[in-house]
Design an enzyme around this catalytic site. Structure first.
Site, PDB file in Angstrom:
ATOM      1  N   CYS A 142       4.957   9.976  -6.418  1.00 15.05           N
ATOM      2  CA  CYS A 142       4.032  10.508  -5.419  1.00 15.05           C
ATOM      3  C   CYS A 142       4.140  12.031  -5.318  1.00 15.05           C
ATOM      4  CB  CYS A 142       4.239   9.813  -4.073  1.00 15.05           C
ATOM      5  SG  CYS A 142       2.817  10.080  -2.950  1.00 15.05           S
ATOM      6  N   LYS A 163      -7.296  11.024   4.103  1.00 15.80           N
ATOM      7  CA  LYS A 163      -6.102  10.435   3.515  1.00 15.80           C
ATOM      8  C   LYS A 163      -6.471   9.276   2.597  1.00 15.80           C
ATOM      9  CE  LYS A 163      -1.591   8.424   4.652  1.00 15.80           C
ATOM     10  NZ  LYS A 163      -0.651   8.000   5.721  1.00 15.80           N
ATOM     11  N   SER A 192      -0.599   6.460  -0.847  1.00 17.24           N
ATOM     12  CA  SER A 192      -0.584   6.968   0.523  1.00 17.24           C
ATOM     13  C   SER A 192      -0.361   8.476   0.461  1.00 17.24           C
ATOM     14  CB  SER A 192       0.539   6.298   1.331  1.00 17.24           C
ATOM     15  OG  SER A 192       0.606   6.827   2.642  1.00 17.24           O
ATOM     16  N   HIS A 235       2.856   4.562  -5.019  1.00 16.22           N
ATOM     17  CA  HIS A 235       4.118   4.090  -4.451  1.00 16.22           C
ATOM     18  C   HIS A 235       4.389   2.639  -4.862  1.00 16.22           C
ATOM     19  CE1 HIS A 235       5.441   7.367  -1.852  1.00 16.22           C
ATOM     20  NE2 HIS A 235       4.179   7.561  -1.527  1.00 16.22           N
ATOM     21  N   GLU A 237       7.076   1.223  -5.273  1.00 16.43           N
ATOM     22  CA  GLU A 237       8.273   0.712  -4.596  1.00 16.43           C
ATOM     23  C   GLU A 237       7.986   0.211  -3.179  1.00 16.43           C
ATOM     24  OE1 GLU A 237       7.872   4.753  -2.870  1.00 16.43           O
ATOM     25  OE2 GLU A 237       7.495   3.846  -4.839  1.00 16.43           O
ATOM     26  N   ARG A 249       1.758   3.999  12.804  1.00 21.58           N
ATOM     27  CA  ARG A 249       2.405   5.246  13.228  1.00 21.58           C
ATOM     28  C   ARG A 249       1.365   6.345  13.420  1.00 21.58           C
ATOM     29  NH1 ARG A 249       4.989   7.964   8.385  1.00 21.58           N
ATOM     30  NH2 ARG A 249       2.753   8.380   8.122  1.00 21.58           N
TER      31      ARG A 249
END
Length: 301
Positions: A142, A163, A192, A235, A237, A249
């Site tokens: 990333c 985003k 992300s 990502h 992982e 969040r």
């Protein structure tokens, strides 16, 4: 694959409950095989979550992996205790004279500012330069992939209008390279981020080979120097709930964010997210360890 960690690392108990073979130092010294030495530069704020995700990802081959966690000393972590860092983490100064079979450099939530504005950018560059002579293969994830594109090849990132968050389709574009061995023609992976490295600039760089990309998320996987440098812009992982936790969040902070794409059933953020990328993730990390770490590294580090 056995993962070797310190016996009291918090992630060890969780992994053992998932039937993942984790050895402590005592058992490891009785193994006849030399373990692969993998260094993880963890730039994520909640380091325990990333530790767990990456140890899971590295646990799917018969190879024994000895993991060392590293953090930058020029940045004070506000979300991980100093006692955890002091106990489980090292710095460049402490490993400068060592050599490693592989290194993973994680992302970081600093993409809304320029690279030079990151308070540990100079240290990051020093670590990337050090790795060229001390690490057999480095996997950049990333923001670290964007940082690598910029540091090594001068390719800067650009801001996205909103985003990029969700799970996106990617198409394999170069099957001859072992890193994508076993990949489906089209596979899913999470992203992300607020920025991207322009796909046209990556394709135009003669030192980089693109292995997979997405119409929506751009270049996903690229390789350089026969696997000495590998770049993953997403990502793989991430676990099932990582995007969910990030979304809620951001909502709690009052940020104007969209629901992660292709993630919740019927786009319902209260529903259990679908886990659609685990097999690809396992394949990616297994191929990296096998073809670019285990098969390329010298027996005597």
């Amino acid at each position: 694959m056995p993962i070797k960690t310190q016996s009291d690392l918090p992630a060890k108990e969780i992994l053992e409950n998932e039937n993942i073979f984790v050895m402590d130092e005592t058992r490891a010294v009785h193994q006849d095989i030399r373990p692969l030495q993998v260094l993880i530069l963890n730039n994520m704020p909640i380091k325990q979550d990333t530790e767990l995700q990456l140890l899971r990802a590295l646990s799917n081959t018969p190879l024994q992996v000895d993991v060392t966690f590293m953090n930058v000393k020029s940045h004070i972590s506000m979300n991980t205790s100093a006692s955890h860092l002091n106990k489980f983490y090292t710095t460049l100064e402490e490993v400068r004279d060592r050599r490693f079979d592989g290194m993973i450099v994680t992302g970081a939530p600093v993409e809304d500012i320029t690279f030079e504005q990151v308070d540990y950018w100079q240290e990051m560059c020093e670590i990337l330069d050090w790795a060229e002579g001390h690490v057999t293969s480095t996997l950049h994830i990333c923001w670290a992939a964007q940082a690598g594109f910029y540091h090594y090849y001068g390719i800067n990132k650009r801001q996205l209008p909103q985003k990029l968050s969700g799970v996106y389709e990617h198409r394999v574009s170069n099957r001859k390279i072992p890193l994508v061995r076993g990949f489906d023609d089209i596979f899913l992976a999470p992203h992300s981020r607020h920025t991207e490295t322009p796909a046209e600039s990556i394709h135009a760089c003669g030192e980089l080979t693109v292995l997979a990309e997405s119409q929506e998320a751009g270049v996903y996987l690229a390789i350089a120097q026969a696997g000495k440098k590998i770049f993953v812009t997403g990502h793989p992982e991430y676990d099932r709930y990582t995007l969910n936790n990030e979304y809620h969040r951001d909502m709690d902070r009052g940020l104007a964010v969209n629901i992660p794409q292709n993630y919740y059933p019927q786009d319902d953020p209260e529903a259990r997210p679908l886990l659609q990328w685990r097999s690809h993730s396992n394949n990616l990390y297994t191929n990296w360890l096998n073809y670019y770490v285990y098969q390329m590294t010298p027996y005597e580090l």
